[in-house]
Scaffold this motif. Sequence first.
Motif, short mmCIF file in Angstrom:
data_model
loop_
_atom_site.label_atom_id
_atom_site.label_comp_id
_atom_site.label_asym_id
_atom_site.label_seq_id
_atom_site.Cartn_x
_atom_site.Cartn_y
_atom_site.Cartn_z
N TYR A 33 0.88 -1.09 0.12
CA TYR A 33 -0.13 0.44 -0.01
C TYR A 33 0.99 1.10 -0.16
O TYR A 33 0.52 2.38 -0.36
N THR A 242 -5.38 0.40 -5.72
CA THR A 242 -3.45 0.69 -4.83
C THR A 242 -2.14 1.08 -5.84
O THR A 242 -1.72 1.86 -5.24
N ARG A 277 -6.74 3.60 3.65
CA ARG A 277 -6.20 2.73 4.63
C ARG A 277 -6.68 2.50 5.35
O ARG A 277 -6.57 1.11 5.70
#
Length: 428
Positions: A33, A242, A277
Motif C-alpha cells: 500500500y 492500490t 488505508r
Amino acid sequence: MTQVAEARGLPGNRWLQLALGIVCMAMIANLQYGWTLFVNPIDAKYHWGRAAIQVAFSIFVLTETWLVPVEGWFVDRFGPKIVILVGGVLVGIAWVLNASADTLVILYLAAGIGGIGAGAVYGTCIGNALKWFRDLRGLATGLTAAGFGAGSALTIIPIQGLIASGGYESAFFYFGIGQGIVVCAISLFLRSPGSSAATAVGSVDTGFVGRQYSPIQIVRSPVFWVMYVMFVLVGAGGLMATAQLAPIAKDFKIDTVAVSLIGITLPALTFALSLDRILNGLTRPFFGWVSDRIGRENTMFIAFGLEALGIWLLSTFGESPLAFVIISGLVFFAWGEIYSLFPSTCTDAFGTKYATTNAGLLYTAKGTASLLVPFGNVLAGITGSWHAVFAIAVMMNLAAALAALFVLKPMRAAHDARIGNRAAAPAE
C-alpha cells in the motif's frame, strides 16, 4: 501447564495471538500500500516508464500470493513461528535492495524477495486467525486482514516526508529495516492452538461439521474455482487502484491540490491515501462480522455491488479533488473485505484442518489479478485517459456480485448438503 491453562496464559491466549498477528500485518502493509508513493520518484530518477516500474508491483503480488500454499504447508505442520521469522528477514532485505536498485532487474528481484516474505507473514497470520477463532471466523480474519489494509495509514505522511527530504531511497532503507525487525521480534511469541486449547477458549468449530478437505481435494471442487474466478474479478480493480492511485491523481492534475475535510487540510493525494488505508482496514472486520450473520454470499453481493458503484463514481467525478478523496475511500472500503470473506468462505466449505494451506491456495487469485495491473497503464496510454480502465473494473465487479448470489450460493448449498456440512453457512 495443561493445554487449557496454556490457552488462558499469555503465549496461547487467542486474543493476544490475534493482536500479534495484526501488528505483523501492519508491518508488511507498506510493501503493497505504500508502493504507489515510490512509482513517480523512481520514474523521475531513471525514466524507466510507469508500466515497467509497475511490473515490480505485479512480481511482488505474484510471489506474495502464489507461494502462500507452500508457506501454509509449513505452518500447518511446524507452526507459525519459524515462517514469520523468515518472512520478517525477507521483507527487510527487500526494501534495503529497493533503496539501491539502479536497474529494473534489481528492482524486480527485490519485489520477488519482498513478496515471498510478505506472503509468509500474511498467509500465516490469516491461517492462525482461522484456527484460533473458529466461532468468529469472519470477524477474526477481518481484523487480521485489517492490519494489512490499514497498517500503512499512519506511515503515509512520514514516508512522503522522508521521500521529500531524504529521497525515496532513504524511505525504502529505514522503513525496511524497521519493519523487518518488528516482524522478527513478534514471531517469537506466535503459536497455533492445540485442539483442547481451542475448545477451552470457546472456539469450537461451529462453522464446519463435515468432511475436512486437503489442498489436493479442494482444487478438484467446482466451488473452489468459482470463488477463485470471483476473487480475480474483484481483486483486479482494487489492485489497480492500490498501485495506480498516485499516477491517476497526477494525471487528473489534483495530486497536490489542498482538500479540507472534517477539519483537516492536506494535499488531495495524501488525504486520499490516508483515508483509503483506514477504510480499507475497517471494511475487513466490518464485512466479516456482517457475513457471520447474514451469510457470506449475501455479503459479497452487497460489497461487490458497492465496489462497482464506487469505481464508476471515481471515473465520473474523480477529477474534483474533494470527490477524489471521498470516492476513493468508498472504493477501498468496498474492496478490502475480499480478504476476510474469501478465506472465511473457503474454510466454511472445506474445513479447518488444512485451513492455512487451503486459504493460501485461494489467495493466489490475488496474484493472478495482479497480472492485469501493468495493462492499466498501457490501456490508459492508448486511450488517453483512465475511463476505459474504470469501465472494465466496474463490469468485473458487477459480474462477481451476481455470481455470488446466483452461482456460488446454490453451488455451496449443494456442496454442504452432499458432505453433511450442516452449519457451514451463517444463519440468514
